[in-house]
Scaffold this motif. Structure first.
Motif, PDB file in Angstrom:
ATOM      1  N   SER A   1       0.939  -1.206  -0.051  1.00 56.15           N
ATOM      2  CA  SER A   1      -0.052   0.104  -0.025  1.00 56.15           C
ATOM      3  C   SER A   1       1.007   1.253  -0.062  1.00 56.15           C
ATOM      4  CB  SER A   1      -1.049   0.073   1.183  1.00 56.15           C
ATOM      5  OG  SER A   1      -0.122  -0.158   2.132  1.00 56.15           O
ATOM      6  N   ILE A   2       1.695   1.535  -1.056  1.00 60.57           N
ATOM      7  CA  ILE A   2       2.604   2.513  -1.012  1.00 60.57           C
ATOM      8  C   ILE A   2       2.265   3.228  -2.419  1.00 60.57           C
ATOM      9  CG2 ILE A   2       4.581   1.678   0.210  1.00 60.57           C
ATOM     10  CD1 ILE A   2       5.515   0.488  -2.585  1.00 60.57           C
ATOM     11  N   PRO A   3       2.561   4.491  -2.390  1.00 61.37           N
ATOM     12  CA  PRO A   3       2.363   5.259  -3.718  1.00 61.37           C
ATOM     13  C   PRO A   3       2.869   4.732  -4.999  1.00 61.37           C
ATOM     14  CG  PRO A   3       3.273   6.769  -1.830  1.00 61.37           C
ATOM     15  CD  PRO A   3       3.163   5.344  -1.572  1.00 61.37           C
ATOM     16  N   ALA A   4       2.291   4.999  -5.917  1.00 64.03           N
ATOM     17  CA  ALA A   4       2.668   4.182  -7.294  1.00 64.03           C
ATOM     18  C   ALA A   4       3.970   4.635  -7.723  1.00 64.03           C
ATOM     19  CB  ALA A   4       1.769   4.711  -8.450  1.00 64.03           C
ATOM     20  N   TRP A   5       4.327   6.136  -7.422  1.00 64.04           N
ATOM     21  CA  TRP A   5       5.869   6.671  -7.751  1.00 64.04           C
ATOM     22  C   TRP A   5       6.935   6.002  -7.175  1.00 64.04           C
ATOM     23  CZ3 TRP A   5       9.023   8.719  -4.298  1.00 64.04           C
ATOM     24  CH2 TRP A   5       8.523   9.217  -3.205  1.00 64.04           C
ATOM     25  N   ARG A   6       6.444   5.797  -5.659  1.00 62.01           N
ATOM     26  CA  ARG A   6       7.530   4.979  -4.854  1.00 62.01           C
ATOM     27  C   ARG A   6       7.833   3.524  -5.312  1.00 62.01           C
ATOM     28  NH1 ARG A   6       7.842   4.841   1.644  1.00 62.01           N
ATOM     29  NH2 ARG A   6       9.955   4.004   1.529  1.00 62.01           N
ATOM     30  N   GLN A   7       6.618   2.880  -5.508  1.00 64.96           N
ATOM     31  CA  GLN A   7       6.695   1.366  -6.169  1.00 64.96           C
ATOM     32  C   GLN A   7       7.250   1.445  -7.260  1.00 64.96           C
ATOM     33  OE1 GLN A   7       3.153  -0.727  -6.111  1.00 64.96           O
ATOM     34  NE2 GLN A   7       3.739  -2.581  -6.872  1.00 64.96           N
ATOM     35  N   SER A   8       7.191   2.463  -8.290  1.00 64.22           N
ATOM     36  CA  SER A   8       8.177   2.375  -9.604  1.00 64.22           C
ATOM     37  C   SER A   8       9.540   2.673  -9.283  1.00 64.22           C
ATOM     38  CB  SER A   8       7.616   3.485 -10.449  1.00 64.22           C
ATOM     39  OG  SER A   8       6.590   3.153 -10.765  1.00 64.22           O
ATOM     40  N   ALA A   9       9.703   3.349  -8.275  1.00 61.27           N
ATOM     41  CA  ALA A   9      11.101   3.562  -8.076  1.00 61.27           C
ATOM     42  C   ALA A   9      11.658   2.516  -7.350  1.00 61.27           C
ATOM     43  CB  ALA A   9      11.078   5.099  -6.925  1.00 61.27           C
ATOM     44  N   GLN A  10      11.006   1.842  -6.294  1.00 59.16           N
ATOM     45  CA  GLN A  10      11.647   0.574  -5.815  1.00 59.16           C
ATOM     46  C   GLN A  10      11.876  -0.442  -6.891  1.00 59.16           C
ATOM     47  OE1 GLN A  10       8.670  -0.163  -2.790  1.00 59.16           O
ATOM     48  NE2 GLN A  10      10.095   0.677  -1.240  1.00 59.16           N
ATOM     49  N   THR A  11      10.935  -0.680  -8.005  1.00 57.33           N
ATOM     50  CA  THR A  11      11.151  -1.655  -8.657  1.00 57.33           C
ATOM     51  C   THR A  11      12.477  -1.365  -9.627  1.00 57.33           C
ATOM     52  OG1 THR A  11       8.592  -1.980  -8.962  1.00 57.33           O
ATOM     53  CG2 THR A  11      10.023  -2.730 -11.097  1.00 57.33           C
ATOM     54  N   ALA A  12      12.608  -0.056 -10.108  1.00 55.36           N
ATOM     55  CA  ALA A  12      13.630   0.268 -10.994  1.00 55.36           C
ATOM     56  C   ALA A  12      15.063   0.062  -9.901  1.00 55.36           C
ATOM     57  CB  ALA A  12      13.660   1.828 -11.038  1.00 55.36           C
ATOM     58  N   TRP A  13      14.937   0.216  -8.852  1.00 54.98           N
ATOM     59  CA  TRP A  13      16.272   0.100  -7.924  1.00 54.98           C
ATOM     60  C   TRP A  13      16.263  -1.490  -7.695  1.00 54.98           C
ATOM     61  CZ3 TRP A  13      20.335   2.063  -5.779  1.00 54.98           C
ATOM     62  CH2 TRP A  13      20.757   1.519  -4.583  1.00 54.98           C
ATOM     63  N   GLN A  14      15.490  -2.272  -7.726  1.00 56.60           N
ATOM     64  CA  GLN A  14      15.509  -3.505  -7.484  1.00 56.60           C
ATOM     65  C   GLN A  14      16.054  -4.178  -8.649  1.00 56.60           C
ATOM     66  OE1 GLN A  14      12.105  -5.222  -5.618  1.00 56.60           O
ATOM     67  NE2 GLN A  14      12.233  -3.936  -3.822  1.00 56.60           N
ATOM     68  N   VAL A  15      15.617  -3.654  -9.859  1.00 56.06           N
ATOM     69  CA  VAL A  15      16.096  -4.267 -11.315  1.00 56.06           C
ATOM     70  C   VAL A  15      17.382  -3.932 -11.214  1.00 56.06           C
ATOM     71  CG1 VAL A  15      15.751  -3.959 -13.768  1.00 56.06           C
ATOM     72  CG2 VAL A  15      13.930  -4.324 -12.296  1.00 56.06           C
ATOM     73  N   GLY A  16      17.889  -2.516 -10.959  1.00 57.46           N
ATOM     74  CA  GLY A  16      19.194  -2.325 -11.076  1.00 57.46           C
ATOM     75  C   GLY A  16      20.048  -3.163 -10.079  1.00 57.46           C
ATOM     76  N   ILE A  17      19.770  -3.661  -9.076  1.00 57.61           N
ATOM     77  CA  ILE A  17      20.214  -4.220  -8.248  1.00 57.61           C
ATOM     78  C   ILE A  17      20.614  -5.703  -8.743  1.00 57.61           C
ATOM     79  CG2 ILE A  17      20.173  -5.481  -5.833  1.00 57.61           C
ATOM     80  CD1 ILE A  17      21.037  -2.689  -5.448  1.00 57.61           C
ATOM     81  N   LEU A  18      19.406  -6.389  -9.268  1.00 63.76           N
ATOM     82  CA  LEU A  18      19.382  -7.757  -9.954  1.00 63.76           C
ATOM     83  C   LEU A  18      20.399  -7.607 -11.301  1.00 63.76           C
ATOM     84  CD1 LEU A  18      15.857  -8.592  -9.901  1.00 63.76           C
ATOM     85  CD2 LEU A  18      17.874  -9.807  -8.371  1.00 63.76           C
ATOM     86  N   ILE A  19      20.481  -6.607 -11.966  1.00 60.03           N
ATOM     87  CA  ILE A  19      21.484  -6.376 -13.202  1.00 60.03           C
ATOM     88  C   ILE A  19      22.869  -6.464 -12.425  1.00 60.03           C
ATOM     89  CG2 ILE A  19      22.056  -4.618 -14.890  1.00 60.03           C
ATOM     90  CD1 ILE A  19      19.044  -4.166 -15.291  1.00 60.03           C
ATOM     91  N   ALA A  20      23.103  -5.463 -11.369  1.00 56.27           N
ATOM     92  CA  ALA A  20      24.494  -5.436 -10.801  1.00 56.27           C
ATOM     93  C   ALA A  20      24.885  -6.754 -10.348  1.00 56.27           C
ATOM     94  CB  ALA A  20      24.474  -4.323  -9.825  1.00 56.27           C
ATOM     95  N   ALA A  21      23.909  -7.657  -9.708  1.00 52.90           N
ATOM     96  CA  ALA A  21      24.194  -8.957  -9.250  1.00 52.90           C
ATOM     97  C   ALA A  21      24.821  -9.848 -10.362  1.00 52.90           C
ATOM     98  CB  ALA A  21      23.238  -9.392  -8.497  1.00 52.90           C
ATOM     99  N   TRP A  22      23.818  -9.793 -11.469  1.00 53.43           N
ATOM    100  CA  TRP A  22      24.191 -10.808 -12.740  1.00 53.43           C
ATOM    101  C   TRP A  22      25.682 -10.158 -13.358  1.00 53.43           C
ATOM    102  CZ3 TRP A  22      24.975  -8.781 -17.536  1.00 53.43           C
ATOM    103  CH2 TRP A  22      25.355  -9.518 -18.544  1.00 53.43           C
ATOM    104  N   TRP A  23      25.730  -8.893 -13.282  1.00 53.55           N
ATOM    105  CA  TRP A  23      27.056  -8.385 -13.948  1.00 53.55           C
ATOM    106  C   TRP A  23      28.104  -9.013 -12.940  1.00 53.55           C
ATOM    107  CZ3 TRP A  23      31.067  -4.903 -12.255  1.00 53.55           C
ATOM    108  CH2 TRP A  23      31.658  -4.781 -13.194  1.00 53.55           C
TER     109      TRP A  23
END
Length: 152
Positions: free
Chosen positions: A13-35
């Protein structure tokens, strides 16, 4: 038979903009882990890809409790939801190699179909096993709580 969801996490139950920011951050973390895993696999001359190394490291971190599933859940869900976009280069390759498809197409499609079926079956069995394990843990926890209440 009613399907039991694997995850018991409450809806966010978080604002949409914050959820989008968290999603982008987590995708970045997963990409960095893969790299990092890919660099480690190359440096160690491992016979398998960095994605496999990263998968095993991430599973180990999740099982050890060093990484909470919620810390990567939004990013992982987004990557899974958009997985088809990552296969567009495959479609372009099919268009470029029409002669190969004419001569070996049936054998290629049989092999691809068998590989796809094996991957889907292994994924389904793994997910089912993990969900059963989680349900078993929840049941044991509930039984312990009931026993503690009855003893009190």
């Amino acid at each position: 038979m009613k399907a039991v969801p694997c995850s018991t996490a409450a809806p966010l139950s978080i604002p949409a903009w914050r959820q989008s920011a968290q999603t982008a951050w987590q995708v970045g973390i997963l990409i960095a882990a893969w790299w990092l895993a890919d660099a480690a696999a190359s440096a160690l001359h491992l016979p398998f890809s960095g994605g496999v190394v990263g998968l095993f490291v991430l599973v180990a971190l999740l099982l050890a409790g060093w990484v909470r599933p919620a810390a990567i859940e939004l990013g992982a869900n987004w990557l899974l939801a958009n997985m088809l976009l990552f296969f567009i280069p495959l479609v372009v390759s099919v268009v470029q190699f029409t002669q190969l498809l004419k001569s070996q197409g049936l054998m290629l499609f049989v092999n691809i179909g068998l590989g796809f079926a094996c991957v889907m079956l292994a994924t389904a069995l793994t997910v089912e096993g993990v969900c059963r394990y989680e349900r078993q843990l929840r049941l044991q926890k509930l039984l312990r709580q009931r026993a503690a209440r009855a003893a009190a």
